[in-house]
Design an enzyme around this catalytic site. Structure first.
Site: not given
Ligand SMILES: Nc1ncnc2c1ncn2[C@@H]1O[C@H](COP(=O)(O)OP(=O)(O)O)[C@@H](O)[C@H]1O
Ligand SMILES: [Mg+2]
Length: 220
Positions: A14, A33, A100, A102
């Site tokens: 979809i 994922k 990082e 961050a």
């Protein structure tokens, strides 16, 4: 502070991956994922890397990569793999954000719809209930979506899973969208139309035009 958001949908095919790419690209985030079923051709992570315009390290490695394009429970059985909920929790989420130093957004895409089984006992919605992360529910605008979307909303509510809102995908269907929002008691985050051509550029522009949170990024 790292923010995580789960992208689910009323069904497979979809537009969850395209929306996830748009969101991750727009908000300069990451994509994960956890369970990929089907490895022929582009995987969802490949599609996001192509359409989000993100550096490849922003696409985090899948926890499970299953060969057959089937429901994860079956695909895993065929591969002789047991999907364990314990491998789908945050401590194993390999977050480059830590490296990082961050903050950022991690867009997490499920497989198929909420009741998709990961093994013979556990469905994706069980994992989402454990995570307690906000969920964006992607919904088609075409006929049949009111039923699928209201059922999905009810299933999320029954498990107290926080629902950030609905992302509609497809041509505008004003009454359908209104009916879902009113009867489901959920906010509409926006709508992503079908794009032709679908490119990183057209996707980014459509996300900015279609979703209010686009204006939060400040740089457009
Ligand atoms: N907004 C869109 N515009 C054009 N094509 C789209 C759009 N959303 C999805 N598609 C196409 O529909 C198909 C299914 O989309 P996908 O994002 O992979 O669905 P899902 O992740 O829900 O299975 C893909 O071929 C994709 O390119
Ligand atoms: Mg997908």
């Amino acid at each position: 502070m790292t923010q995580r958001i789960v992208i689910t949908g009323t069904d497979t095919g979809i537009g969850k991956t395209v929306f996830s790419a748009g969101l991750a690209g727009l908000l300069d985030g990451f994509y994960w994922k956890p369970v990929q079923s089907g490895l022929d051709g582009e995987t969802d992570s490949d599609v996001v890397a192509r359409l989000a315009g993100l550096p490849s390290e922003r696409v985090l490695p899948e926890a499970y990569r299953l060969k057959s394009p089937l429901s994860p429970h079956r695909s895993a059985e065929i591969d002789g793999v047991a999907i364990k909920a314990a491998n789908l929790t945050f401590p194993v989420l390999p977050t480059p954000l830590v490296i990082e130093g961050a903050g950022g957004l991690i867009v997490i895409e499920g497989a198929g719809g909420l009741m998709v089984p990961l093994n013979r006992r556990t469905r994706f919605i069980d994992i989402f209930a454990e995570w307690r992360l906000p969920v964006i529910l992607c919904a088609r605008t075409t006929l049949g979506t009111i039923n699928h979307t209201l059922l999905s909303i009810e299933a999320l509510r029954a498990r107290s899973i926080p629902l950030a809102g609905i992302a509609f995908i497809g041509d505008e269907m004003a009454d359908t969208q209104r009916t879902i929002v009113e009867m489901g008691g959920v906010p509409q985050l926006g709508r992503l139309p079908y794009l032709d051509p679908l490119t990183d550029k057209t996707l980014r522009d459509a996300m900015i035009a279609g979703f209010a949170f686009a204006s939060c990024t400040g740089d457009h």
